[in-house]
Motif scaffolding. Sequence first.
Motif, PDB file in Angstrom:
ATOM      1  N   PHE A  71       0.817  -1.218   0.000  1.00 18.51           N
ATOM      2  CA  PHE A  71       0.000   0.000   0.000  1.00 18.51           C
ATOM      3  C   PHE A  71       0.854   1.273   0.000  1.00 18.51           C
ATOM      4  N   ARG A  72       2.055   1.196   0.568  1.00 18.40           N
ATOM      5  CA  ARG A  72       3.002   2.318   0.646  1.00 18.40           C
ATOM      6  C   ARG A  72       2.345   3.585   1.221  1.00 18.40           C
ATOM      7  N   PRO A  73       1.862   3.497   2.453  1.00 13.36           N
ATOM      8  CA  PRO A  73       1.177   4.661   3.039  1.00 13.36           C
ATOM      9  C   PRO A  73       2.139   5.795   3.348  1.00 13.36           C
ATOM     10  N   GLN A  74       1.635   7.000   3.215  1.00  9.87           N
ATOM     11  CA  GLN A  74       2.380   8.168   3.701  1.00  9.87           C
ATOM     12  C   GLN A  74       2.105   8.410   5.178  1.00  9.87           C
ATOM     13  N   VAL A  75       0.958   7.908   5.635  1.00 11.55           N
ATOM     14  CA  VAL A  75       0.579   8.020   7.045  1.00 11.55           C
ATOM     15  C   VAL A  75       0.086   6.663   7.518  1.00 11.55           C
ATOM     16  N   VAL A  76       0.574   6.214   8.670  1.00  5.53           N
ATOM     17  CA  VAL A  76      -0.004   5.066   9.368  1.00  5.53           C
ATOM     18  C   VAL A  76      -0.651   5.587  10.645  1.00  5.53           C
ATOM     19  N   HIS A  77      -1.880   5.180  10.863  1.00  4.63           N
ATOM     20  CA  HIS A  77      -2.615   5.578  12.063  1.00  4.63           C
ATOM     21  C   HIS A  77      -2.919   4.323  12.874  1.00  4.63           C
ATOM     22  N   LEU A  78      -2.282   4.222  14.038  1.00  2.08           N
ATOM     23  CA  LEU A  78      -2.468   3.086  14.934  1.00  2.08           C
ATOM     24  C   LEU A  78      -3.614   3.367  15.900  1.00  2.08           C
ATOM     25  N   HIS A  79      -4.440   2.365  16.124  1.00  2.00           N
ATOM     26  CA  HIS A  79      -5.504   2.451  17.125  1.00  2.00           C
ATOM     27  C   HIS A  79      -5.169   1.404  18.179  1.00  2.00           C
ATOM     28  N   ARG A  80      -4.684   1.848  19.336  1.00  2.00           N
ATOM     29  CA  ARG A  80      -4.135   0.897  20.312  1.00  2.00           C
ATOM     30  C   ARG A  80      -4.289   1.428  21.727  1.00  2.00           C
ATOM     31  N   ALA A  81      -3.977   0.555  22.694  1.00  2.00           N
ATOM     32  CA  ALA A  81      -4.140   0.899  24.102  1.00  2.00           C
ATOM     33  C   ALA A  81      -3.143   1.951  24.559  1.00  2.00           C
ATOM     34  N   GLY A  82      -1.936   1.938  23.985  1.00  2.00           N
ATOM     35  CA  GLY A  82      -0.925   2.922  24.349  1.00  2.00           C
ATOM     36  C   GLY A  82       0.293   2.350  25.024  1.00  2.00           C
ATOM     37  N   TRP A  83       0.226   1.119  25.551  1.00  2.00           N
ATOM     38  CA  TRP A  83       1.396   0.538  26.207  1.00  2.00           C
ATOM     39  C   TRP A  83       2.360  -0.035  25.155  1.00  2.00           C
ATOM     40  N   PRO A  84       3.579  -0.433  25.584  1.00  2.00           N
ATOM     41  CA  PRO A  84       4.583  -0.884  24.608  1.00  2.00           C
ATOM     42  C   PRO A  84       4.114  -2.083  23.778  1.00  2.00           C
ATOM     43  N   GLU A  85       4.282  -1.962  22.470  1.00  5.31           N
ATOM     44  CA  GLU A  85       3.973  -3.035  21.530  1.00  5.31           C
ATOM     45  C   GLU A  85       5.036  -3.034  20.423  1.00  5.31           C
ATOM     46  N   PRO A  86       6.269  -3.426  20.774  1.00  9.30           N
ATOM     47  CA  PRO A  86       7.359  -3.356  19.779  1.00  9.30           C
ATOM     48  C   PRO A  86       7.080  -4.181  18.534  1.00  9.30           C
ATOM     49  N   GLU A  87       6.354  -5.301  18.683  1.00  6.41           N
ATOM     50  CA  GLU A  87       6.084  -6.148  17.524  1.00  6.41           C
ATOM     51  C   GLU A  87       5.161  -5.447  16.524  1.00  6.41           C
ATOM     52  N   LEU A  88       4.378  -4.489  16.990  1.00  2.00           N
ATOM     53  CA  LEU A  88       3.515  -3.708  16.105  1.00  2.00           C
ATOM     54  C   LEU A  88       4.287  -2.575  15.440  1.00  2.00           C
ATOM     55  N   LEU A  89       5.193  -1.963  16.180  1.00  2.00           N
ATOM     56  CA  LEU A  89       5.896  -0.791  15.680  1.00  2.00           C
ATOM     57  C   LEU A  89       7.082  -1.127  14.774  1.00  2.00           C
ATOM     58  N   ARG A  90       7.708  -2.287  14.979  1.00  2.00           N
ATOM     59  CA  ARG A  90       8.900  -2.620  14.181  1.00  2.00           C
ATOM     60  C   ARG A  90       8.631  -2.654  12.688  1.00  2.00           C
ATOM     61  N   PRO A  91       7.541  -3.294  12.204  1.00  2.00           N
ATOM     62  CA  PRO A  91       7.303  -3.278  10.756  1.00  2.00           C
ATOM     63  C   PRO A  91       7.132  -1.872  10.197  1.00  2.00           C
ATOM     64  N   ILE A  92       6.528  -0.988  10.963  1.00  2.00           N
ATOM     65  CA  ILE A  92       6.322   0.390  10.513  1.00  2.00           C
ATOM     66  C   ILE A  92       7.659   1.110  10.433  1.00  2.00           C
ATOM     67  N   GLN A  93       8.502   0.845  11.431  1.00  2.00           N
ATOM     68  CA  GLN A  93       9.849   1.420  11.433  1.00  2.00           C
ATOM     69  C   GLN A  93      10.649   0.916  10.238  1.00  2.00           C
ATOM     70  N   SER A  94      10.561  -0.385   9.976  1.00  2.00           N
ATOM     71  CA  SER A  94      11.314  -0.975   8.858  1.00  2.00           C
ATOM     72  C   SER A  94      10.828  -0.447   7.515  1.00  2.00           C
ATOM     73  N   ALA A  95       9.531  -0.160   7.410  1.00  2.00           N
ATOM     74  CA  ALA A  95       8.967   0.329   6.150  1.00  2.00           C
ATOM     75  C   ALA A  95       9.228   1.822   5.931  1.00  2.00           C
ATOM     76  N   ARG A  96       9.800   2.482   6.925  1.00  2.00           N
ATOM     77  CA  ARG A  96      10.137   3.911   6.822  1.00  2.00           C
ATOM     78  C   ARG A  96       8.912   4.759   6.447  1.00  2.00           C
ATOM     79  N   VAL A  97       7.819   4.507   7.145  1.00  2.00           N
ATOM     80  CA  VAL A  97       6.601   5.288   6.920  1.00  2.00           C
ATOM     81  C   VAL A  97       6.872   6.737   7.335  1.00  2.00           C
ATOM     82  N   PRO A  98       6.551   7.713   6.490  1.00  2.00           N
ATOM     83  CA  PRO A  98       6.900   9.107   6.809  1.00  2.00           C
ATOM     84  C   PRO A  98       6.263   9.651   8.080  1.00  2.00           C
TER      85      PRO A  98
END
Length: 354
Positions: A71-98
């Motif tokens: 999809f190559r998003p320019q924005v990713v919007h997470l809907h989450r509880a707010g506590w640490p979830e590294p397994e959710l954030l790592r793919p976004i970091q790797s994809a270099r989402v702006p």
Amino acid sequence: MAPPIRVLHVAKSLGLGGTEKVMQLLAAHLDPDLFQAAVHSPEDGPRGPLLRAAGVPTHIGPDLFKTLSAFRPQVVHLHRAGWPEPELLRPIQSARVPVVVETNVFGRHDPSPQARIIDRTLFVSHFCAQRFAAQTGIPAEPPRFGVLYNPVDTDLFARLCPPREQQAPAAGRLSRPDPGKWSDLALDFLPETVRALPGFCYRVVGGIPKAEAFVREHHLENAVEFLPPLDTDEDLAAFFNSVSLLAHANDTGESFGLAIAEAMAAGLPVVTHPSEGLRDNAQLELVEHGVTGLVARDAHEYARAVVFLLGHPEEARAMGEAGRAKAARLFRVQDRAQELGGIYRELLAAKGLG
């Protein structure tokens, strides 16, 4: 004209919970001339068909990085509880989402290194923002933080739930069938209320075994009706039209209180209660005592509040209409989606991508 900005909303499921509903409403109401919205979730669910019917494609599966790559998003919007979830954030970091935005549902703090990719944390109530600041010492202020109230389709509820001249001697309760969404107060007020109001009916969506046992033990079967889950806002509107107030009670409190906001949009006064300690207390941000409903501290006060509202239709109607006006002013989905779109564009522009 510039091509639409690609926005990927990410949620853990597409179930009937409030988090998923908020995501659905926001994704479906972004301006299609400005944004191309899509949704990723590991699991499909009842929200999936509703999203797809609204023209929002859904990417279902465990591989978030695969969706990001396609999809190559320019924005990713997470809907989450707010506590640490590294397994959710790592793919976004790797994809270099702006740009990465999160709706932080419970106002929790994520101090993990992966959370540094988040450009804006949006709390769902001022209560959550203030508690976050008090607990962490981090000012919950722009540009890193902000408050975006959850959206409600207030126009639909205004259309389907017009003011009523006649009041039904009934209170409604609305939640998931989850013990964590209940309080003893939601049951303990019943015997006194039934004694004071012959013919009173308590219509419950999201009943749990403990509630059903309480009704049997106190011989309240004629006064309580357990109903199945409601899938659509049209179903919700029909439910709200069958009662004259919303009876809210949840020991953990509310970080926002979507059922409360929807009942307000339908013109219903709300009876609720304060939470203890540092528990969620945004229900008091929505329900102003004597203005949009009543706040009770114990079962006796709660029963008196219900009896008062059902016995004083003019006062109940005035509180309900005040709640409707407040919901339209603060929660209207078209306005909240427009505000969110402005946040996306602001963050992209700050990085020279607008």
